[in-house]
Design a protein around this motif. Structure first.
Motif, PDB file in Angstrom:
ATOM      1  N   CYS A 159     -47.662 -10.340  27.898  1.00 49.32           N
ATOM      2  CA  CYS A 159     -46.317 -11.305  27.023  1.00 49.32           C
ATOM      3  C   CYS A 159     -45.334 -11.304  27.794  1.00 49.32           C
ATOM      4  CB  CYS A 159     -46.075 -11.130  25.998  1.00 49.32           C
ATOM      5  SG  CYS A 159     -47.732 -12.294  25.136  1.00 49.32           S
ATOM      6  N   ALA A 160     -44.809  -9.723  27.675  1.00 43.35           N
ATOM      7  CA  ALA A 160     -43.640  -9.300  28.150  1.00 43.35           C
ATOM      8  C   ALA A 160     -43.623  -9.454  29.413  1.00 43.35           C
ATOM      9  CB  ALA A 160     -43.294  -7.088  27.961  1.00 43.35           C
ATOM     10  N   GLU A 161     -44.570  -8.860  30.552  1.00 44.09           N
ATOM     11  CA  GLU A 161     -45.217  -9.222  32.102  1.00 44.09           C
ATOM     12  C   GLU A 161     -44.400 -10.450  32.193  1.00 44.09           C
ATOM     13  OE1 GLU A 161     -48.558  -8.112  33.582  1.00 44.09           O
ATOM     14  OE2 GLU A 161     -47.903  -5.748  32.149  1.00 44.09           O
ATOM     15  N   ASN A 162     -44.321 -11.218  31.490  1.00 44.48           N
ATOM     16  CA  ASN A 162     -44.731 -12.972  31.328  1.00 44.48           C
ATOM     17  C   ASN A 162     -43.535 -13.278  31.366  1.00 44.48           C
ATOM     18  OD1 ASN A 162     -47.199 -14.039  33.887  1.00 44.48           O
ATOM     19  ND2 ASN A 162     -47.977 -12.526  32.349  1.00 44.48           N
ATOM     20  N   ASP A 163     -42.307 -12.525  30.547  1.00 44.46           N
ATOM     21  CA  ASP A 163     -40.941 -12.990  30.013  1.00 44.46           C
ATOM     22  C   ASP A 163     -41.459 -13.915  29.483  1.00 44.46           C
ATOM     23  OD1 ASP A 163     -39.635 -11.704  33.046  1.00 44.46           O
ATOM     24  OD2 ASP A 163     -40.076 -13.841  33.786  1.00 44.46           O
ATOM     25  N   TYR A 164     -41.915 -13.216  28.004  1.00 43.27           N
ATOM     26  CA  TYR A 164     -42.012 -14.394  26.757  1.00 43.27           C
ATOM     27  C   TYR A 164     -40.868 -13.459  25.997  1.00 43.27           C
ATOM     28  CZ  TYR A 164     -46.616 -16.409  27.830  1.00 43.27           C
ATOM     29  OH  TYR A 164     -47.676 -17.856  28.535  1.00 43.27           O
ATOM     30  N   GLY A 165     -40.403 -12.553  25.977  1.00 40.27           N
ATOM     31  CA  GLY A 165     -39.259 -11.967  25.242  1.00 40.27           C
ATOM     32  C   GLY A 165     -40.076 -11.789  23.494  1.00 40.27           C
ATOM     33  N   SER A 166     -40.935 -12.364  23.244  1.00 42.12           N
ATOM     34  CA  SER A 166     -41.123 -12.481  21.894  1.00 42.12           C
ATOM     35  C   SER A 166     -42.956 -12.574  21.279  1.00 42.12           C
ATOM     36  CB  SER A 166     -40.739 -12.595  20.492  1.00 42.12           C
ATOM     37  OG  SER A 166     -40.234 -12.570  19.414  1.00 42.12           O
ATOM     38  N   ILE A 167     -43.327 -11.957  20.246  1.00 41.63           N
ATOM     39  CA  ILE A 167     -44.678 -12.318  20.135  1.00 41.63           C
ATOM     40  C   ILE A 167     -45.043 -12.171  18.715  1.00 41.63           C
ATOM     41  CG2 ILE A 167     -45.765 -10.798  22.253  1.00 41.63           C
ATOM     42  CD1 ILE A 167     -46.362  -8.974  19.891  1.00 41.63           C
ATOM     43  N   VAL A 168     -46.140 -13.016  18.367  1.00 42.82           N
ATOM     44  CA  VAL A 168     -46.355 -13.640  16.864  1.00 42.82           C
ATOM     45  C   VAL A 168     -47.954 -12.771  16.970  1.00 42.82           C
ATOM     46  CG1 VAL A 168     -46.971 -15.069  14.507  1.00 42.82           C
ATOM     47  CG2 VAL A 168     -45.111 -15.366  16.921  1.00 42.82           C
TER      48      VAL A 168
END
Ligand code: 5AD
Length: 365
Positions: free
Chosen positions: A93-102
């Motif tokens: 997620c971080a690599e794909n620029d999501y910035g935030s996870i649940v």
């Protein structure tokens, strides 16, 4: 007062909320949608924030009558992803620029689970720090009712947001959806505890529950306002065939279109009452309409939760029937969602936590 007149207001009381939720004519519904969308664009801009959703376990100690992964559903094959699998998914997620996870799972309150989750959160927080994410990934937890001490431990480990839906604020409706061991009072106490600790708190309700009235839903919105909630995740109630509420299957099927419309009106009215908060266009919207999430964004939502759960276990995390994206890989969900968001003229807020109020006083909030 007409819908058009109510929509001129800046503050809305319960009677206004009820009237707006009752909007019936095509013209009234369109105006409600447009004013909610304008409010979103004015207050928050057109950026849609991502929360990469990792459903890391379907083990559950609860027996909610509507939920497909309830304890008593013996047809479910239970799983818990390993620490490595969860961390790897989060870093994707971080690599794909999501910035935030649940990080979401069924409810477990045993020591081993809390210790495991604290370890996972700490590792993700540490390993996701980079130039583009100086504070690491924003970490939201959605693991149900826990003790104050455990909420604190998870916060100290690095989680900063928590999602715990109230499901409904009606005491009678809540009691009809849960066994007596689960109470509305405890759910409210949990939300209070989360706020006291310093989490950004998200809650929400299901829409179209058997026996739910427009007044119940208006009370839910008043609750969101009075509790100072930061995020809302709401979606239609969808029957799961192996649950006690399956007895309502036929009547719910007949009302599918109305329930979808009501869910969109709930998003729109919540945006008007709480112009500044984060509101999710939930996956459940897409389960009953092919462009349900886009419709949610056009009614004032500004958050989507792309499914990032590894393909191997997606089919084991079914809270309701007809869940979309079960065959897709995380990268397919990424590309598909981006196209959907661009198609309606919104953009994606990359590498941001996307809090309604900055959590850190830094540019990366
Ligand atoms: N239909 C819609 N939403 C559901 N949830 C659980 N079961 C269902 C269902 N059958 C929602 C609940 C819960 C969230 C994780 O998923 O609101 O809080």
């Amino acid at each position: 007062m007409s819908i058009q007149n109510i929509l001129q207001k800046r503050e809305f009381d319960k009677a206004d909320i009820i009237a707006l939720l009752h909007a019936k004519t095509a013209e009234d519904k369109l105006t409600l949608q447009q004013v909610a969308h304008e409010t979103l664009l004015r207050e928050r801009g057109n950026k849609v924030f991502y929360r990469g959703l990792i459903e890391f376990s379907n083990m559950c100690a609860c027996d909610c009558y509507y939920c497909g992964i309830r304890k008593s559903n013996s047809l479910v094959q239970r799983f818990l992803l390993s620490k490595d699998e969860i961390v790897e998914t989060a870093l994707w997620c971080a690599e794909n620029d999501y910035g935030s996870i649940v990080l979401q799972s069924g409810e477990r309150r045993d020591r081993a689970f809390i210790d495991f989750l604290c370890d996972v959160v700490k590792t993700i927080q540490r390993e996701s720090i980079s130039e583009k994410l100086p504070h690491g990934l924003g970490i939201t937890l959605s693991v149900g009712e826990q003790s104050l001490a455990d909420y604190q431990k998870l916060f100290d480990a690095g989680a900063h947001r928590y999602l715990l839906r109230i499901e409904t604020t009606s005491p009678t409706l809540f009691a009809s959806l849960h066994p007596p061991s689960q109470t509305l009072e405890n759910r409210k106490a949990c939300l209070q505890n989360l706020k006291k600790i310093g989490y950004r708190v998200g809650t929400g309700v299901m829409i179209g529950l058997p026996g739910q009235t427009i007044e119940d839903l208006a009370n839910d919105i008043v609750f969101f306002r009075d509790e100072g909630i930061d995020m809302i995740g709401m979606g239609p109630y969808i029957v799961h065939k192996d649950t006690p509420l399956n007895i309502h299957r036929e009547s719910i099927a007949l009302q599918k279109k109305q329930i979808f419309e009501l869910a969109l009106k709930m998003i729109a009215v919540t945006r008007l009452v709480l112009p500044n908060i984060n509101i999710a266009a939930t996956t459940a919207l897409q389960a009953i309409h092919p462009i349900g999430r886009e419709k949610g964004l056009e009614h004032g939502a500004n958050v989507v939760m792309p499914l990032c759960t590894p393909a191997s276990v997606r089919k084991q995390y079914l809270l309701y029937d007809n869940k979309p994206c079960l065959e897709d890989k995380a990268s397919e969900c990424r590309d598909c969602l981006k196209a959907r968001i661009h198609r309606i003229g919104h953009s994606v807020g990359t590498n941001q936590w996307g809090d309604a109020r900055p959590f850190f006083s830094s540019p990366n909030s």
